[in-house]
Enzyme design. Structure first.
Site, PDB file in Angstrom:
ATOM      1  N   SER A   3       0.837  -1.206   0.000  1.00  0.00           N
ATOM      2  CA  SER A   3       0.000   0.000   0.000  1.00  0.00           C
ATOM      3  C   SER A   3       0.869   1.253   0.000  1.00  0.00           C
ATOM      4  O   SER A   3       2.079   1.209   0.253  1.00  0.00           O
ATOM      5  CB  SER A   3      -0.925   0.007   1.208  1.00  0.00           C
ATOM      6  OG  SER A   3      -0.174   0.111   2.401  1.00  0.00           O
ATOM      7  N   HIS A   4       0.226   2.386  -0.251  1.00  0.00           N
ATOM      8  CA  HIS A   4       0.927   3.666  -0.293  1.00  0.00           C
ATOM      9  C   HIS A   4       1.723   3.912   0.988  1.00  0.00           C
ATOM     10  O   HIS A   4       2.908   4.264   0.936  1.00  0.00           O
ATOM     11  CB  HIS A   4      -0.081   4.803  -0.519  1.00  0.00           C
ATOM     12  CG  HIS A   4       0.539   6.160  -0.470  1.00  0.00           C
ATOM     13  ND1 HIS A   4       0.599   6.897   0.692  1.00  0.00           N
ATOM     14  CD2 HIS A   4       1.139   6.895  -1.437  1.00  0.00           C
ATOM     15  CE1 HIS A   4       1.222   8.041   0.436  1.00  0.00           C
ATOM     16  NE2 HIS A   4       1.544   8.070  -0.836  1.00  0.00           N
TER      17      HIS A   4
END
Length: 179
Positions: free
Chosen positions: A136-137
């Site tokens: 994920s980011h």
């Protein structure tokens, strides 16, 4: 029109005004439920939202109708996002527009990050998110900057309060509430 079903709307368009009689009750029901606090992230069994909301000892992370509720521990778990261990003050933010509240060395705790959050990462000592995974980011940016991250906890923003002292272990995927 938002409180009518499609057949009722069609009847109304044909000139039958009787469906409008149902609107006040449906609107009142909607407003009653909309006034309740956000539901727990995990609900097991039959859930009565009004009874749950009236309980002063209610949990915001879990509701178990069987009564077999898991004990609240001082540890929140998630996925290891970026390695490292940091202790510090939690800053719980609901959106990047609140970013000025994050002071250097504090731990960013939020639901989910995206590119709009990136300017805050250099100030953060660590990052904790409710949603996310190792790719994920939050995980990727934290690894790039060398700060610990725990992602996908599901309930960190409900368990950690703004200003709490916490320990983030990005290798084990744990967040300990220190007090």
């Amino acid at each position: 029109m938002f409180f009518l079903y499609l057949p009722e709307l069609l009847a109304l368009l044909r000139g039958d005004r009787s469906p409008l009689e149902r609107v006040p009750v449906r609107r009142a029901t909607y407003e009653r439920y909309a006034a309740l606090p956000p539901y727990p992230a995990l609900i097991v069994g039959r859930f009565d939202p009004e009874r749950w909301a009236a309980d002063p000892a209610r949990r915001a992370d879990l509701y178990d109708a069987r009564g077999a509720s898991a004990p609240v521990s001082d540890t929140v778990t998630g996925f290891p996002g970026a390695p490292g261990v940091v202790e510090g003050t939690a800053r719980v933010l609901s959106g990047p527009e609140d970013g000025e509240r994050l002071k250097p060395g504090e731990i960013l705790v939020t639901t989910l990050t995206n590119v709009g959050w990136t300017p805050m990462f250099p100030r953060a000592a660590a990052v904790v998110t409710d949603m996310g995974a190792p790719l994920s980011h939050a995980s990727i940016v934290a690894r790039e900057l060398g700060i610990p991250a725990v992602v996908g906890t599901g309930n960190a923003t409900m368990r950690v309060r703004d200003g709490d002292r916490i320990r983030v272990d990005g290798e084990r995927g744990t967040v300990e509430l220190l007090g």
